[in-house]
Design a protein around this motif. Structure first.
Motif, short mmCIF file in Angstrom:
data_model
loop_
_atom_site.label_atom_id
_atom_site.label_comp_id
_atom_site.label_asym_id
_atom_site.label_seq_id
_atom_site.Cartn_x
_atom_site.Cartn_y
_atom_site.Cartn_z
N ALA A 117 -17.29 -18.80 72.66
CA ALA A 117 -18.25 -18.62 71.56
C ALA A 117 -17.50 -18.21 70.31
O ALA A 117 -16.43 -17.61 70.38
CB ALA A 117 -19.29 -17.55 71.94
N PRO A 118 -18.06 -18.52 69.14
CA PRO A 118 -17.36 -18.26 67.88
C PRO A 118 -17.49 -16.82 67.38
O PRO A 118 -18.42 -16.10 67.74
CB PRO A 118 -18.03 -19.22 66.90
N ILE A 119 -16.54 -16.44 66.53
CA ILE A 119 -16.56 -15.17 65.81
C ILE A 119 -16.42 -15.49 64.32
O ILE A 119 -15.55 -16.27 63.92
CB ILE A 119 -15.40 -14.26 66.25
N TYR A 120 -17.29 -14.89 63.50
CA TYR A 120 -17.31 -15.15 62.06
C TYR A 120 -16.77 -13.95 61.27
O TYR A 120 -16.94 -12.80 61.69
CB TYR A 120 -18.74 -15.40 61.58
N ASN A 121 -16.16 -14.24 60.13
CA ASN A 121 -15.81 -13.15 59.22
C ASN A 121 -16.98 -12.90 58.27
O ASN A 121 -18.02 -13.55 58.36
CB ASN A 121 -14.51 -13.43 58.46
N ARG A 122 -16.82 -11.97 57.34
CA ARG A 122 -17.94 -11.57 56.48
C ARG A 122 -18.40 -12.69 55.54
O ARG A 122 -19.49 -12.61 54.98
CB ARG A 122 -17.55 -10.33 55.67
N PHE A 123 -17.57 -13.72 55.39
CA PHE A 123 -17.93 -14.83 54.51
C PHE A 123 -18.61 -15.97 55.29
O PHE A 123 -18.92 -17.01 54.72
CB PHE A 123 -16.70 -15.37 53.80
N GLY A 124 -18.84 -15.76 56.59
CA GLY A 124 -19.49 -16.78 57.39
C GLY A 124 -18.57 -17.88 57.86
O GLY A 124 -19.02 -18.96 58.24
N SER B 51 -18.78 -10.20 65.08
CA SER B 51 -19.03 -10.76 63.75
C SER B 51 -19.77 -9.76 62.86
O SER B 51 -19.45 -9.61 61.67
CB SER B 51 -19.84 -12.05 63.86
N GLU B 52 -20.75 -9.06 63.42
CA GLU B 52 -21.51 -8.09 62.63
C GLU B 52 -20.62 -6.93 62.18
O GLU B 52 -20.75 -6.43 61.05
CB GLU B 52 -22.69 -7.58 63.44
N GLN B 53 -19.71 -6.52 63.04
CA GLN B 53 -18.81 -5.43 62.66
C GLN B 53 -17.78 -5.89 61.61
O GLN B 53 -17.21 -5.07 60.89
CB GLN B 53 -18.10 -4.88 63.90
N LEU B 54 -17.57 -7.21 61.53
CA LEU B 54 -16.71 -7.76 60.49
C LEU B 54 -17.48 -8.06 59.21
O LEU B 54 -16.89 -8.49 58.23
CB LEU B 54 -16.02 -9.04 60.99
N GLY B 55 -18.80 -7.86 59.26
CA GLY B 55 -19.61 -8.00 58.04
C GLY B 55 -20.50 -9.23 58.00
O GLY B 55 -21.12 -9.49 56.97
N TYR B 56 -20.61 -9.98 59.11
CA TYR B 56 -21.45 -11.18 59.12
C TYR B 56 -22.70 -10.91 59.96
O TYR B 56 -22.60 -10.54 61.13
CB TYR B 56 -20.68 -12.36 59.71
N HIS B 57 -23.88 -11.11 59.36
CA HIS B 57 -25.13 -10.73 60.02
C HIS B 57 -26.09 -11.89 60.24
O HIS B 57 -27.28 -11.66 60.50
CB HIS B 57 -25.82 -9.62 59.20
N ASP B 58 -25.61 -13.11 60.15
CA ASP B 58 -26.48 -14.27 60.36
C ASP B 58 -26.06 -15.09 61.58
O ASP B 58 -26.21 -16.31 61.61
CB ASP B 58 -26.46 -15.17 59.11
N TYR B 59 -25.50 -14.42 62.56
CA TYR B 59 -25.06 -15.10 63.79
C TYR B 59 -26.28 -15.71 64.49
O TYR B 59 -27.30 -15.06 64.66
CB TYR B 59 -24.39 -14.08 64.71
#
Length: 265
Positions: A208-215, A250-258
């Motif tokens: 599964a993917p992991i996103y940074n704060r920029f998506g 991802s949320e802890q890295l700043g991305y909240h639209d997972y």
């Protein structure tokens, strides 16, 4: 600054870092003062500064003609710190999945046209996947690789794979970029990827993917299970574990639209 008996390449590296350190200590400095400070000739100092300027690490003020550092070093450092944070955050989630499954977990990211493993938690079973932190694997035959590609456009994937030779690791390995693009489109829709004995016979991997704060997808978290222990009915459960882990990291890295993890009901 200049040292005897240094190979030319090493000497050049020392000069570059000497310039960086000098510019870091003094916000702006002229070429004469910089050359004297580093005990280098003005011509040599100028040559290095122009190269660093071309690369974007140094700028020159129009009015004073003095040199200073740009923020590019900060950007490079920030990327390195991002991966340090990523490993620490991922370890918590991977440890949780490991306790629930006893299988091998990997954290991987993209490096050119390959994946590189940043972190790993071994299976508690004797029969396990052989791998190590720092090891590379092809992007086209791994679950993490497909997840990473799912964040790129079709044109970007085509360009990335232009010089890649598709090696048939098993009978199930994808054979060309066209097949890979089709597979990646499936990954985008379901938000997870599979390696069904494509890299290694007898091994199933899910990621599964992991996103940074920029998506942007910057990594993938995966579980690897020998086919003799893999139960197809548990696929939704395993995907759910990985997607929840990816979402939390991802949320802890700043991305909240997972995207919402798949339902296992």
């Amino acid at each position: 600054m200049e040292k005897e008996n240094q190979p030319e390449a090493v000497s050049s590296v020392l000069k570059v870092f000497g310039i960086i350190e000098a510019l870091a200590e003094q916000k702006e400095i002229g070429i004469t003062d910089l050359a004297q400070r580093l005990m280098m000739s003005k011509s040599t100092t100028y040559r290095f500064l122009q190269t660093m300027r071309t690369l974007g690490f140094v700028k020159q003020e129009d009015e004073t003609e003095k040199y200073s550092l740009t923020l590019k070093l900060f950007e490079v450092g920030a990327k390195a710190l991002e991966y340090v944070d990523l490993i620490a955050l991922a370890n918590q989630e991977m440890s949780s999945i490991s306790k629930q499954t006893n299988e091998t977990l990997h954290l991987g990211t993209l490096d050119d046209s390959e994946i590189i493993y940043l972190h790993k938690i071994d299976s508690s079973y004797n029969l396990r996947m052989y791998s190590r932190i720092g090891r590379r694997n092809p992007i086209y035959s791994t679950a993490i690789g497909k997840v990473l590609l799912s964040g790129l456009s079709e044109q970007e994937i085509t360009a990335l794979m232009a010089d890649v030779t598709f090696v048939k690791h098993t009978d199930k390995t994808l054979e060309n970029t066209s097949q890979l693009i089709q597979e990646v489109e499936k990954v985008r829709q379901q938000h997870f990827a599979e390696d069904n004995e494509e890299q290694e016979p007898g091994l199933r991997c899910i990621a599964a993917p992991i996103y940074n704060r920029f998506g942007r997808i910057i990594a993938g978290v995966s579980i690897s299970i020998p086919t003799i222990r893999f139960e197809e009915k548990k696929l939704p459960y395993l995907v759910n574990l990985l997607q929840i882990a990816g979402k939390n990291i991802s949320e802890q890295l700043g991305y909240h639209d997972y995207p919402a993890p798949i339902s296992i009901e």
